[in-house]
Design an enzyme around this catalytic site. Structure first.
Site, PDB file in Angstrom:
ATOM      1  N   LYS A   1       0.839  -1.198   0.000  1.00  0.00           N
ATOM      2  CA  LYS A   1       0.000   0.000   0.000  1.00  0.00           C
ATOM      3  C   LYS A   1       0.876   1.251   0.000  1.00  0.00           C
ATOM      4  O   LYS A   1       1.884   1.310   0.691  1.00  0.00           O
ATOM      5  CB  LYS A   1      -0.914  -0.029   1.233  1.00  0.00           C
TER       6      LYS A   1
ATOM      7  N   LYS B   1      -2.563  -1.583  -3.174  1.00  0.00           N
ATOM      8  CA  LYS B   1      -3.579  -0.618  -2.731  1.00  0.00           C
ATOM      9  C   LYS B   1      -3.041   0.803  -2.860  1.00  0.00           C
ATOM     10  O   LYS B   1      -1.959   1.114  -2.376  1.00  0.00           O
ATOM     11  CB  LYS B   1      -3.997  -0.884  -1.282  1.00  0.00           C
TER      12      LYS B   1
END
Length: 243
Positions: free
Chosen positions: A171, A201
């Site tokens: 992420k 992400k």
């Protein structure tokens, strides 16, 4: 729940439902009240996003509000700086699972990564992954890098260590540092991980439908936002105009 996206991602090939199921709706502002968390959870149920990401102190509340809605509950571990001890992160992860979280977004130890302590960074991620999945086998673990503080070489290394440790996602950022998700970082993270093992992400400063679609095109699978109604309502309006 991971929504299967079309091979070619564009406004024309996406649906509002597809976009919603890429969204982790963030309820993480430190001043956010309990009433605001409850209202945010109701909003997530209405728009049928993939998950809500709340502060660890709010997991019980979110789990109660979202029970039976099809929206998963997530929380953050070692947030936002990643510099709590490994034992504390593991405890925080297990407590969050016991409270009802099924997704954990953990901040890696940024200082240790930048210090070249790669074995320590990998071991910490793996300890959290192993402990969480032992408690809840389908628990989803995302590792937050804080890309704005890292060199490209450090981002690539963070991808390698996260994948080796068994994380489900890498992420971009917490949304609380000096930068957010960039297309360059997403492309680098996608190129530095095996898509069969590790998803990506995008999070931080994603405020429009157009940028969300750009992030998906760059390789992101999930998108962390706090402006879900604006994005989904815009999507619905544009699709209606195309009909």
């Amino acid at each position: 729940m991971l929504m299967e996206l079309p091979a070619k991602i564009s406004l024309e090939t996406l649906t509002p439902e597809m976009v919603a199921k890429t969204i982790d709706h963030a309820l993480l502002r430190p001043e956010m009240t309990i009433d605001e968390v409850i209202e945010g959870c109701r909003l997530c149920a209405k728009y049928q996003v993939a998950s809500v990401c709340v502060k660890s102190c709010d997991v019980l509340i979110a789990a109660k509000q979202l029970q039976g809605t099809g929206v998963d509950v997530g929380t953050v571990i070692g947030f936002p700086h990643g510099n709590t001890s490994t034992k504390v992160k593991v405890f925080e992860a297990l407590q969050a699972i016991d409270d009802g979280a099924v997704e954990l977004d953990m901040v890696l130890n940024i200082a240790h990564l930048k210090s070249g302590l790669y074995n320590e960074v990998r071991e910490e991620i793996q300890l959290i992954v192993d402990a969480a999945k032992a408690r809840l086998p389908n628990c989803c673990i995302k590792v937050i890098f804080e890309c704005s503080l890292l060199t490209d070489e450090e981002k690539v290394m963070a991808c390698k260590l996260s994948e080796e440790a068994g994380a489900d996602y890498v992420k971009t950022s917490t949304g609380f540092s000096t930068g957010g998700a960039t297309i360059a970082d997403l492309k680098l993270m996608r190129a530095s991980t095996d898509p069969k093992k590790t998803r990506v992400k995008a999070s931080g400063r994603i405020r429009t439908l157009d940028y969300l679609i750009e992030c998906l095109q760059a390789g992101a699978d999930r998108i962390g936002v706090s402006v879900t109604p604006a994005i989904i309502d815009d999507m619905r309006a544009r699709k209606a105009a195309l009909a």
